[in-house]
Motif scaffolding. Structure first.
Motif, PDB file in Angstrom:
ATOM      1  N   VAL A 130       1.626  14.224   4.189  1.00 33.91           N
ATOM      2  CA  VAL A 130       0.526  14.764   4.988  1.00 33.91           C
ATOM      3  C   VAL A 130      -0.790  14.661   4.216  1.00 33.91           C
ATOM      4  CG1 VAL A 130      -0.415  16.879   6.018  1.00 33.91           C
ATOM      5  CG2 VAL A 130       1.982  16.263   6.376  1.00 33.91           C
ATOM      6  N   LEU A 131      -0.769  14.970   2.919  1.00 35.53           N
ATOM      7  CA  LEU A 131      -1.982  14.836   2.107  1.00 35.53           C
ATOM      8  C   LEU A 131      -2.450  13.383   2.060  1.00 35.53           C
ATOM      9  CD1 LEU A 131      -1.170  17.191  -0.901  1.00 35.53           C
ATOM     10  CD2 LEU A 131      -2.798  17.588   0.945  1.00 35.53           C
ATOM     11  N   GLY A 132      -1.506  12.465   1.973  1.00 35.82           N
ATOM     12  CA  GLY A 132      -1.861  11.049   1.988  1.00 35.82           C
ATOM     13  C   GLY A 132      -2.474  10.633   3.313  1.00 35.82           C
ATOM     14  N   GLY A 133      -1.951  11.154   4.415  1.00 34.79           N
ATOM     15  CA  GLY A 133      -2.532  10.856   5.716  1.00 34.79           C
ATOM     16  C   GLY A 133      -3.955  11.371   5.835  1.00 34.79           C
ATOM     17  N   LEU A 134      -4.189  12.554   5.309  1.00 33.36           N
ATOM     18  CA  LEU A 134      -5.547  13.103   5.343  1.00 33.36           C
ATOM     19  C   LEU A 134      -6.489  12.297   4.456  1.00 33.36           C
ATOM     20  CD1 LEU A 134      -4.751  16.925   5.286  1.00 33.36           C
ATOM     21  CD2 LEU A 134      -5.548  15.546   7.221  1.00 33.36           C
ATOM     22  N   ALA A 135      -6.004  11.877   3.297  1.00 38.10           N
ATOM     23  CA  ALA A 135      -6.841  11.064   2.405  1.00 38.10           C
ATOM     24  C   ALA A 135      -7.131   9.700   3.028  1.00 38.10           C
ATOM     25  CB  ALA A 135      -6.157  10.899   1.048  1.00 38.10           C
ATOM     26  N   ALA A 136      -6.211   9.199   3.817  1.00 41.04           N
ATOM     27  CA  ALA A 136      -6.430   7.896   4.470  1.00 41.04           C
ATOM     28  C   ALA A 136      -7.538   7.963   5.501  1.00 41.04           C
ATOM     29  CB  ALA A 136      -5.134   7.420   5.134  1.00 41.04           C
ATOM     30  N   THR A 165     -12.904   5.666  18.710  1.00 38.23           N
ATOM     31  CA  THR A 165     -13.061   6.204  17.368  1.00 38.23           C
ATOM     32  C   THR A 165     -11.963   7.211  17.071  1.00 38.23           C
ATOM     33  OG1 THR A 165     -15.436   5.898  17.537  1.00 38.23           O
ATOM     34  CG2 THR A 165     -14.651   7.338  15.806  1.00 38.23           C
ATOM     35  N   THR A 166     -11.688   8.078  18.017  1.00 40.08           N
ATOM     36  CA  THR A 166     -10.635   9.070  17.839  1.00 40.08           C
ATOM     37  C   THR A 166      -9.272   8.390  17.742  1.00 40.08           C
ATOM     38  OG1 THR A 166     -11.928  10.675  19.079  1.00 40.08           O
ATOM     39  CG2 THR A 166      -9.593  11.138  18.804  1.00 40.08           C
ATOM     40  N   ALA A 167      -9.034   7.396  18.584  1.00 42.99           N
ATOM     41  CA  ALA A 167      -7.766   6.661  18.537  1.00 42.99           C
ATOM     42  C   ALA A 167      -7.648   5.896  17.222  1.00 42.99           C
ATOM     43  CB  ALA A 167      -7.655   5.710  19.715  1.00 42.99           C
ATOM     44  N   GLY A 168      -8.746   5.322  16.756  1.00 40.07           N
ATOM     45  CA  GLY A 168      -8.739   4.604  15.488  1.00 40.07           C
ATOM     46  C   GLY A 168      -8.439   5.524  14.322  1.00 40.07           C
ATOM     47  N   ARG A 169      -9.003   6.731  14.364  1.00 40.07           N
ATOM     48  CA  ARG A 169      -8.741   7.701  13.286  1.00 40.07           C
ATOM     49  C   ARG A 169      -7.288   8.168  13.331  1.00 40.07           C
ATOM     50  NH1 ARG A 169     -12.600  10.115  10.446  1.00 40.07           N
ATOM     51  NH2 ARG A 169     -11.686  12.192  10.545  1.00 40.07           N
ATOM     52  N   ALA A 170      -6.771   8.371  14.537  1.00 33.84           N
ATOM     53  CA  ALA A 170      -5.373   8.796  14.658  1.00 33.84           C
ATOM     54  C   ALA A 170      -4.433   7.701  14.162  1.00 33.84           C
ATOM     55  CB  ALA A 170      -5.055   9.144  16.114  1.00 33.84           C
ATOM     56  N   THR A 171      -4.772   6.458  14.469  1.00 31.86           N
ATOM     57  CA  THR A 171      -3.951   5.340  14.002  1.00 31.86           C
ATOM     58  C   THR A 171      -4.006   5.237  12.489  1.00 31.86           C
ATOM     59  OG1 THR A 171      -4.346   4.142  16.049  1.00 31.86           O
ATOM     60  CG2 THR A 171      -3.607   2.844  14.167  1.00 31.86           C
ATOM     61  N   ARG A 172      -5.199   5.386  11.921  1.00 26.48           N
ATOM     62  CA  ARG A 172      -5.330   5.318  10.464  1.00 26.48           C
ATOM     63  C   ARG A 172      -4.575   6.463   9.807  1.00 26.48           C
ATOM     64  NH1 ARG A 172      -8.305   2.651   6.557  1.00 26.48           N
ATOM     65  NH2 ARG A 172      -8.881   3.955   4.794  1.00 26.48           N
ATOM     66  N   TRP A 173      -4.633   7.673  10.391  1.00 26.31           N
ATOM     67  CA  TRP A 173      -3.893   8.802   9.846  1.00 26.31           C
ATOM     68  C   TRP A 173      -2.386   8.530   9.894  1.00 26.31           C
ATOM     69  CZ3 TRP A 173      -0.233  12.146  11.873  1.00 26.31           C
ATOM     70  CH2 TRP A 173       0.113  13.221  11.043  1.00 26.31           C
ATOM     71  N   ALA A 174      -1.913   7.985  11.015  1.00 24.30           N
ATOM     72  CA  ALA A 174      -0.480   7.695  11.147  1.00 24.30           C
ATOM     73  C   ALA A 174      -0.042   6.634  10.133  1.00 24.30           C
ATOM     74  CB  ALA A 174      -0.164   7.228  12.567  1.00 24.30           C
TER      75      ALA A 174
END
Length: 133
Positions: free
Chosen positions: A120-126, A5-14
């Motif tokens: 960065v804002l877009g990454g957080l929104a993602a 889950t953490t890896a998935g969130r990091a990938t989605r943020w990236a």
């Protein structure tokens, strides 16, 4: 399961950050080139009332409305779905941030800083997406 889950969130943020950064550079280029075109029309007809106004309006529309399309296409190409908040928030943020950068003609350093902030804002929104039913 927590690591996935953490890896998935990091990938989605990236992915969200990368797509937002590329979209910001493309939209910035579109908006500034259209704005230059409008300025050229305005300069060519100095005596005409409201010369270049329609072109300026079209430049703003092209600069803002291309953002949700680029965000959607980029995230879909990377296999991410449920990007509603990224599209909505990215469009509103781009209207404010991109409008300031393009229309107020800030310096190169400030332009880079504002585009990085937008990414960065877009990454957080993602990171935000609806919970599966």
């Amino acid at each position: 399961m927590t690591n996935r889950t953490t890896a998935g969130r990091a990938t989605r943020w990236a992915k969200g950050t990368a797509v937002t950064a590329v979209s910001a550079v493309v939209c910035y280029g579109i908006w500034t080139s259209c704005r230059s075109w409008a300025q050229g029309v305005r300069d060519a007809s100095e005596d005409a009332f409201l010369a270049g106004s329609l072109e300026s309006l079209l430049a703003g529309i092209a600069g803002v409305l291309s953002m949700p399309l680029l965000l959607w296409a980029g995230m879909r190409l990377l296999g991410e779905r449920a990007n509603h908040l990224l599209l909505l928030g990215g469009t509103v943020a781009w209207f404010l941030i991109g409008g300031h950068v393009v229309e107020d003609a800030v310096g190169n350093g400030a332009t880079a800083a504002f585009l990085a902030l937008f990414a960065v804002l877009g990454g957080l929104a993602a990171l935000t997406q609806p919970r599966p039913a």
